[in-house]
Design a protein around this motif. Structure first.
Motif, PDB file in Angstrom:
ATOM      1  N   LEU A  71       0.831  -1.211   0.000  1.00  0.00           N
ATOM      2  CA  LEU A  71       0.000   0.000   0.000  1.00  0.00           C
ATOM      3  C   LEU A  71       0.863   1.258   0.000  1.00  0.00           C
ATOM      4  O   LEU A  71       0.559   2.234  -0.695  1.00  0.00           O
ATOM      5  CB  LEU A  71      -0.955  -0.017   1.212  1.00  0.00           C
ATOM      6  N   GLY A  72       1.944   1.245   0.760  1.00  0.00           N
ATOM      7  CA  GLY A  72       2.849   2.400   0.804  1.00  0.00           C
ATOM      8  C   GLY A  72       3.413   2.716  -0.581  1.00  0.00           C
ATOM      9  O   GLY A  72       3.536   3.878  -0.957  1.00  0.00           O
ATOM     10  N   ALA A  73       3.731   1.671  -1.352  1.00  0.00           N
ATOM     11  CA  ALA A  73       4.263   1.871  -2.705  1.00  0.00           C
ATOM     12  C   ALA A  73       3.208   2.534  -3.589  1.00  0.00           C
ATOM     13  O   ALA A  73       3.515   3.451  -4.360  1.00  0.00           O
ATOM     14  CB  ALA A  73       4.687   0.531  -3.308  1.00  0.00           C
TER      15      ALA A  73
ATOM     16  N   LYS B  95       1.818  11.408   4.324  1.00  0.00           N
ATOM     17  CA  LYS B  95       1.576  12.662   3.592  1.00  0.00           C
ATOM     18  C   LYS B  95       2.004  12.572   2.128  1.00  0.00           C
ATOM     19  O   LYS B  95       1.545  13.343   1.289  1.00  0.00           O
ATOM     20  CB  LYS B  95       2.308  13.825   4.273  1.00  0.00           C
ATOM     21  N   GLU B  96       2.900  11.668   1.828  1.00  0.00           N
ATOM     22  CA  GLU B  96       3.346  11.526   0.438  1.00  0.00           C
ATOM     23  C   GLU B  96       2.436  10.550  -0.280  1.00  0.00           C
ATOM     24  O   GLU B  96       2.806   9.430  -0.642  1.00  0.00           O
ATOM     25  CB  GLU B  96       4.813  11.111   0.394  1.00  0.00           C
TER      26      GLU B  96
ATOM     27  N   SER C 136       1.068   7.275  -6.275  1.00  0.00           N
ATOM     28  CA  SER C 136      -0.016   8.234  -6.543  1.00  0.00           C
ATOM     29  C   SER C 136       0.478   9.668  -6.346  1.00  0.00           C
ATOM     30  O   SER C 136       0.169  10.565  -7.124  1.00  0.00           O
ATOM     31  CB  SER C 136      -1.237   7.952  -5.649  1.00  0.00           C
ATOM     32  N   PHE C 137       1.292   9.856  -5.320  1.00  0.00           N
ATOM     33  CA  PHE C 137       1.863  11.168  -5.007  1.00  0.00           C
ATOM     34  C   PHE C 137       2.798  11.621  -6.137  1.00  0.00           C
ATOM     35  O   PHE C 137       2.691  12.738  -6.658  1.00  0.00           O
ATOM     36  CB  PHE C 137       2.622  11.041  -3.678  1.00  0.00           C
ATOM     37  N   ALA C 138       3.680  10.706  -6.551  1.00  0.00           N
ATOM     38  CA  ALA C 138       4.663  11.033  -7.588  1.00  0.00           C
ATOM     39  C   ALA C 138       3.987  11.318  -8.935  1.00  0.00           C
ATOM     40  O   ALA C 138       4.294  12.312  -9.594  1.00  0.00           O
ATOM     41  CB  ALA C 138       5.662   9.884  -7.732  1.00  0.00           C
TER      42      ALA C 138
ATOM     43  N   GLN D  39      -7.697  11.507  -7.149  1.00  0.00           N
ATOM     44  CA  GLN D  39      -7.099  10.752  -6.046  1.00  0.00           C
ATOM     45  C   GLN D  39      -7.438   9.268  -6.144  1.00  0.00           C
ATOM     46  O   GLN D  39      -8.551   8.914  -6.551  1.00  0.00           O
ATOM     47  CB  GLN D  39      -7.637  11.266  -4.699  1.00  0.00           C
ATOM     48  N   ILE D  40      -6.516   8.421  -5.745  1.00  0.00           N
ATOM     49  CA  ILE D  40      -6.871   7.009  -5.607  1.00  0.00           C
ATOM     50  C   ILE D  40      -7.739   6.895  -4.353  1.00  0.00           C
ATOM     51  O   ILE D  40      -7.660   7.739  -3.446  1.00  0.00           O
ATOM     52  CB  ILE D  40      -5.625   6.079  -5.525  1.00  0.00           C
TER      53      ILE D  40
END
Ligand SMILES: [Zn+2]
Ligand SMILES: [Zn+2]
Length: 256
Positions: A69-71, A109-110, A76-78, A88-89
């Motif tokens: 999930l973090g990836a 936050k990222e 999504s941020f990048a 947004q996802i």
């Protein structure tokens, strides 16, 4: 309207070779629904396309089900910063936190994501597709089974499921076109665990709920997958093994 489902991860508790931890990507009418987000599944996603109209469902706070999930949050941020992702996802998380996992996910936050919280019997719609949740009350922590249905099909993803609330699980799966079911064990493992199913139990779930088709998943990475298939088929014939990247297309067109 048809739905396509691609297994992205089929083993637990760790990825091995070309097998990843749990994840299934459903595609319906331009939307993507990712059922769990286990370690390694991102490697099979098409970026940034698969981030568009993406709904990620985390069925429970066991790391093998949300390790990537973090990836995806960071991706999504990048991609948003690169102006390649405008929307947004969406991430659906169990409302009740466990070991501060929810807190840590939503504090990230990222991430270019919107969060929704799931409690028992929660449901939401994507056009005519209804997605509903049921706390199976038989795994080690609160865990949701997920049902995808329209007037044309009914598909259930069991996530991690135990044997202690079996009749209720059967009820939730009743008359499904497809059940994607965990089968962590084989009978020969002689596990005393009541918080996971054997392949035999998975077959029994399909039989009792009068499902049309069963796809097995959540295998032990070191075990021969064919043994799961043989065991489940002793109770339920129309059964297959989930395999990374092998799409079940145009569901629910099943052969009997
Ligand atoms: Zn679990
Ligand atoms: Zn699991």
């Amino acid at each position: 309207m048809k739905i396509n489902i691609t297994p992205l991860g089929t083993v637990s508790p760790y990825p091995k070779g070309n097998m990843n931890c749990p994840g299934f990507l459903a595609e319906y009418n331009g939307h993507k629904i990712l059922l769990d987000c286990g370690n390694g599944i991102t490697s099979l996603m098409k970026m940034p396309d698969d981030l568009q109209k993406l709904h990620i469902i985390v069925t429970h706070y066991h790391k093998d089900h949300f390790g990537d999930l973090g990836a995806l949050q960071y991706a999504s941020f990048a991609y948003h910063n690169l102006r390649l992702l405008k929307e947004q996802i969406k991430i659906y998380l169990p409302e009740n936190d466990f070991a501060n996992n929810k807190k840590s996910i939503i504090c990230n936050k990222e991430s270019f994501a919107e969060y929704f919280y799931v409690s028992n019997n929660f449901s939401f719609n994507i056009n005519d597709l209804k997605i509903s949740f049921y706390d199976n009350k038989s795994h080690t922590i609160e865990t949701f089974m997920v049902k995808l249905e329209t007037t044309d099909f009914k598909i259930v993803y069991t996530s991690d499921l135990g044997t202690t609330n079996f009749e209720k699980a059967v009820e939730f799966c009743k008359n499904s076109d497809l059940i994607i079911c965990e089968s962590s064990f084989l009978k020969k493992h002689n596990s005393q665990s009541k918080t996971h199913l054997t392949a035999f139990d998975a077959g029994l779930l399909a039989l009792k709920s009068e499902a049309k088709k069963l796809v097995l998943t959540h295998f032990w990475p070191e075990e021969d997958k064919m043994l799961y298939l043989e065991e489940a088929k002793t109770v339920f014939q129309n059964c297959e093994l989930a395999e990374e990247g092998k799409t079940q297309e145009g569901l629910p067109n099943y052969h009997h």
